[in-house]
Every structure is written in structure tokens, then in C-alpha cells.
Design a protein around this motif. Structure first.
Motif: not given
Length: 489
Positions: A159, A333, A337, A342, A344-346, A350, A363, A365
Motif C-alpha cells: 500500500s 482499496y 484488498s 483480505n 475482512d476487507a469491505y 475497514t 482506507g 487498509i
């Protein structure tokens, strides 16, 4: 004269006796005690490792979940004391705290009176809030998340390399109250700061309500009403994860399918319809500081964005939703992601930010411990934004934003342009493999991997070398799949 011969048994007896006598005459060998140059005794010998070694001593006090307890932090490199700092320390995490025998920590640098004070560690910008992140180890159930030990570091480095701030830090080994705990990532807490999330300040006297704000789509935080409760409470009370209230959050007006919600917000934790809801918790200003007017403003802003996103007719070229969000941040993002898979993203962990007079941005992340090649949920050949199809019973679902954005040809075109450019530079296969190899070589050459797993591989059977092979194979397969899919955008 008759020669006399001793039988073999007698000879063995005489040899053994003389050997015992000889050994008993030697000076006892003294085992060296590993120490710092200030005389500090270490829980383990790190030899000549260049990886910083942290010694944390809470002076007999047990470390709580919250609030923290005062302690002393010493930092050594190659057994030389390079920094000493009073801190306030506590355990951190939600699911990871409950599941892992290897706990993570939050700490604040403090002065002699116990007040927070900005301090620089390892050349990072001065601040008072820091994190010590360890990988999840469950000895009883014999599982580990992230055998490679580097998921968070690699994700954050990717990132930062593409120009999107993520938490910066340093690998360290550490002991707490005389117990060696292994390898950790010492890093910045995500917070408003000119050197971290750089948005304007917002307080109770601010007349411009437009920013800055930091929101999280996440599990709820235990409030101050839980301060001082025993560790056993936090280890077992899962309901706190879904204890959303008017004080700590606001709810989207729409469900995860984009339909208006028809039932009241702030229901009981894990009620049957929770999976339909998306809550935004207050990270900055904090829940205890944000004013009613600020709450009203940011909730209305998000509602206007969501309504525009749902109502725009992309076939007619209508894109009023872009008036409310920073498209570039959403594109980055998405790429980060999806590349790291990932899951767990979104939907949890988050972050979103909105600067004064600015747009809503995605973001930074955060939290990669079950990303990359760690287990299933999302197959190699699908998008994490489609999480709801694979885990429909999960209480935390991906908001409708992302399925709707994937219907917009212009958003997908922006993803394609950005991805194509990054694959020639920072996200090339060669660059990604070099990042992994350089990181792993640093940890292995300094002995941190073997010391960490001597502590934590209790019958689990970690094959570290294979975990790195698997990680690099994942990155190759994932990027190749994304190349093919994004080419169709």
C-alpha cells in the motif's frame, strides 16, 4: 613370571572409573546468561540479531484488556540499549484476542506523570499511540493464522509503495514480564495526524462540520462502561462485537442489497436480521467526543452518497455519486484488498476518512491476518467483493456499494487503468517476490523465525519454508487471475 591379564569387564570398570575421576576434576562449565549492555537479563538469547528486542516490565501488575497499566519499555539492538520509555499498555484485538495464545498489545508512550507524550521509535514520526501485532496461535486447537509471519507487513508495504498510506513499523522480538513472546510487528495506530491519516482536526467548537472524520465499518468496541472488568469477561463476551448503539455508531439507511431498511437500528447483538445492516463506528472524533451536529452531518453525507449510487443510471451516463467519494481511493482499496484476498476487507476492519470540504475516501487498509493464501471463504478465481455469496450467514456482510460499483463501466475502467499501470511497476511479479524474499531473509538470517516457532509451534507442525513457497505461489496465481479478469473490464 606369569603374565596377568585383566578380563574385559575389569578393564571397562577401570576406564569408566578413571573417566569419572577425570571429569570430576574439571571446572564446571558456566552457562552465560543473555544480558543487555545495561545488565538487563533477557528471557532468551538473541545472539547478534539485528532485529530490535523489546523488554516490557509492568512491575508485577497484570496487563488488562482496558484501560492500560503503566510499564517500562526497553529497546535493544544487538544487546545494546537504544531507547527506554515509560508506557501504558493493554491487550488488543477482538476475535484474535479470544482465539490466540499469543496476544497483541496497544500501548501509549507516557511521561513521568502518566500523561501521553509523543515519541519517535525507529525513526518513525513522533506520536503516542502504537500497536504490537502478533500472528494468531491457538495451541489447544492446533492452528495458526499466517505461518509466514509477514502478511500485515507485506500488505502495508504494498500500500505505501503505491502511494496509499498504511501503518508503518518494524519487526521486533519481545518479552513481557520475563516471558519471551516471539516475533511482532511494532507499528503505528491508524489515527488522525499530519504524519498518519492527514485530515483536518474537528472538535466540539468547530463551525465547519464537513470534516475531518474517520469512520470504521467494523465490529463494535467495548465502551468505557467495561473498563476494569476482568480478562475473563473480554475473553468470552462475544456479544460486545455487535453491541451497536446511538452513542458509538450510525447505521446505513440501506441493507446490503441496497434496499431501504424497514426495521429499527441498534437491535440486540446478533439479532436475526443483523446481517442486513451496515454500521459506521466513530473513530475520529471518538464516540465520547463527537457532537450531535457532527453525527447528523456525517450520517447525512453517507446517506446522500448511498442514495446517489443507487439512483444513478449508468447507461444514461448519470454518475452523481462521484460528487461524494474520492474514486481513486476506492479504486486503490479495491486493488489492495483483492490482491491480498483480505476476506475482512469491505465489511470489518475497514476505515473511511473525510477531510474538511472533501469527499469520502476509502482506507487505510488494515488487518491482513487472514488474507493472502490463508484458508478459504473466497476462492482464487473470484472477487472478495462477492463475499456475501460465499458466507451468507456471516453477521458482517459486504455493503451494497461494491456490487453496485462493479456495475459501473467507468469505475471498472478506472480499476483497469490503475491495475495495468501498477503491474508494470510496484505490483509486478518480480517486485512482489522481491518484497517477500527480502523480508523473509531478514527474519531468517537473524534467527527470529526459529526462535518464534520454538516458542509457539507446540505440536502444530509449521513448515516455514513451505509457507513462503505457498505465499509466493498465491501472489503469482492471484495476480495472473486478476490480469485476465481486469482485462475484460
Amino acid at each position: 613370571m606369569k603374565k596377568r591379564f585383566l578380563n574385559p569387564i575389569a578393564l571397562i570398570f577401570l576406564w569408566t572409573a578413571s573417566s569419572v575421576f577425570f571429569v570430576s576434576c574439571e571446572e564446571p562449565v558456566e552457562q552465560p546468561i543473555p544480558k543487555g549492555d545495561d545488565g538487563q537479563v533477557f528471557a532468551i538469547d538473541t545472539d547478534d540479531s539485528e532485529i530490535p528486542y523489546l523488554v516490557i516490565d509492568s512491575r508485577g501488575a497484570g496487563i488488562p484488556y482496558e484501560p492500560g497499566v503503566s510499564a517500562q519499555l526497553k529497546i535493544y539492538i544487538e544487546k545494546k540499549l537504544i531507547q527506554e520509555q515509560p508506557i501504558d499498555i493493554e491487550f488488543r484485538g477482538k476475535t484474535s484476542f479470544r482465539l490466540s495464545d499469543k496476544k497483541g498489545f496497544n500501548f501509549e508512550s507516557i511521561d513521568a506523570s502518566g500523561e501521553g507524550v509523543d515519541v519517535s521509535f525507529f525513526g518513525l514520526p513522533e506520536e503516542e499511540d502504537w500497536r504490537l501485532i502478533g500472528h494468531v496461535v491457538n495451541i489447544q486447537e492446533k492452528f495458526i493464522w499466517d505461518h509466514s509471519l509477514i502478511y500485515n507487513f507485506v500488505g502495508y508495504e504494498i500500500s505505501n509503495s503505491i502511494g496509499k498510506y498504511a501503518s508503518r513499523g518494524k519487526f521486533v522480538e519481545m518479552e513481557v514480564n520475563g516471558e519471551y513472546l516471539g516475533l511482532y510487528y511494532f507499528c503505528e495506530k491508524l489515527k488522525r495526524s499530519s504524519e498518519r491519516i492527514d485530515i483536518k482536526s474537528l472538535n466540539s467548537s468547530s463551525t465547519n462540520l464537513s470534516g475531518g472524520y474517520i469512520l470504521k465499518i467494523d465490529k463494535s468496541d467495548a465502551g468505557p462502561e467495561h473498563d476494569g472488568k476482568p480478562i475473563s469477561y473480554f475473553l468470552n463476551n462475544w456479544s460486545d462485537d455487535a453491541a451497536y448503539t446511538f452513542q458509538n455508531s450510525f447505521r446505513s439507511e440501506f441493507d446490503v442489497f441496497g434496499n431501504p431498511l424497514q426495521f429499527p437500528a441498534f437491535g440486540d447483538p446478533f439479532h436475526p436480521q443483523q446481517y442486513l445492516e451496515t454500521y459506521f463506528t466513530y473513530e475520529y472524533p471518538k464516540a465520547e467526543d463527537i457532537t450531535p451536529a457532527q453525527k447528523e452531518y456525517i450520517a447525512a453525507f453517507v446517506e446522500r452518497f448511498e442514495s446517489a449510487l443507487l439512483e444513478d443510471d449508468f447507461n444514461l451516463g448519470e454518475r452523481t455519486y462521484t460528487e461524494f467519494i474520492d474514486i481513486g481511493s476506492f479504486v486503490d482499496y479495491f486493488i489492495l484488498s483483492e490482491l491480498t484476498r483480505n476476506v475482512d476487507a469491505y465489511r470489518i476492519s475497514t476505515y473511511l476518512e473525510k477531510d474538511r470540504d472533501g469527499k469520502l475516501a476509502m482506507g487505510p487498509i488494515w488487518d491482513m491476518n487472514i488474507g493472502f493464501d490463508e484458508g478459504g471463504r473466497i476462492p482464487m478465481n473470484d472477487w472478495v467483493v462477492n463475499y456475501n455469496e460465499y458466507a451468507p450467514t456471516d453477521p458482517w456482510q459486504v455493503p451494497f456499494w461494491w456490487s453496485r460499483l462493479m456495475e459501473d463501466p467507468e469505475f471498472k475502467s478506472a480499476v483497469k487503468n490503475r491495475w495495468t499501470s501498477l503491474r508494470l511497476t510496484f505490483l509486478s511479479t518480480g517486485q512482489l517476490n522481491t518484497l517477500v524474499d527480502t523480508t523473509v531473509n531478514y527474519l531468517q538470517q537473524n534467527g527470529a523465525v526459529s526462535r518464534n516457532y520454538a516458542k509457539w509451534d507446540k505440536g502444530i507442525g509449521v513448515n516455514y519454508d513451505q509457507s513462503i513457497v505457498d505465499l509466493k505461489r498465491f501472489l503469482g496465481e492471484r495476480t495472473s487471475w486478476m490480469d485476465r479478469e481486469i482485462a475484460k473490464f
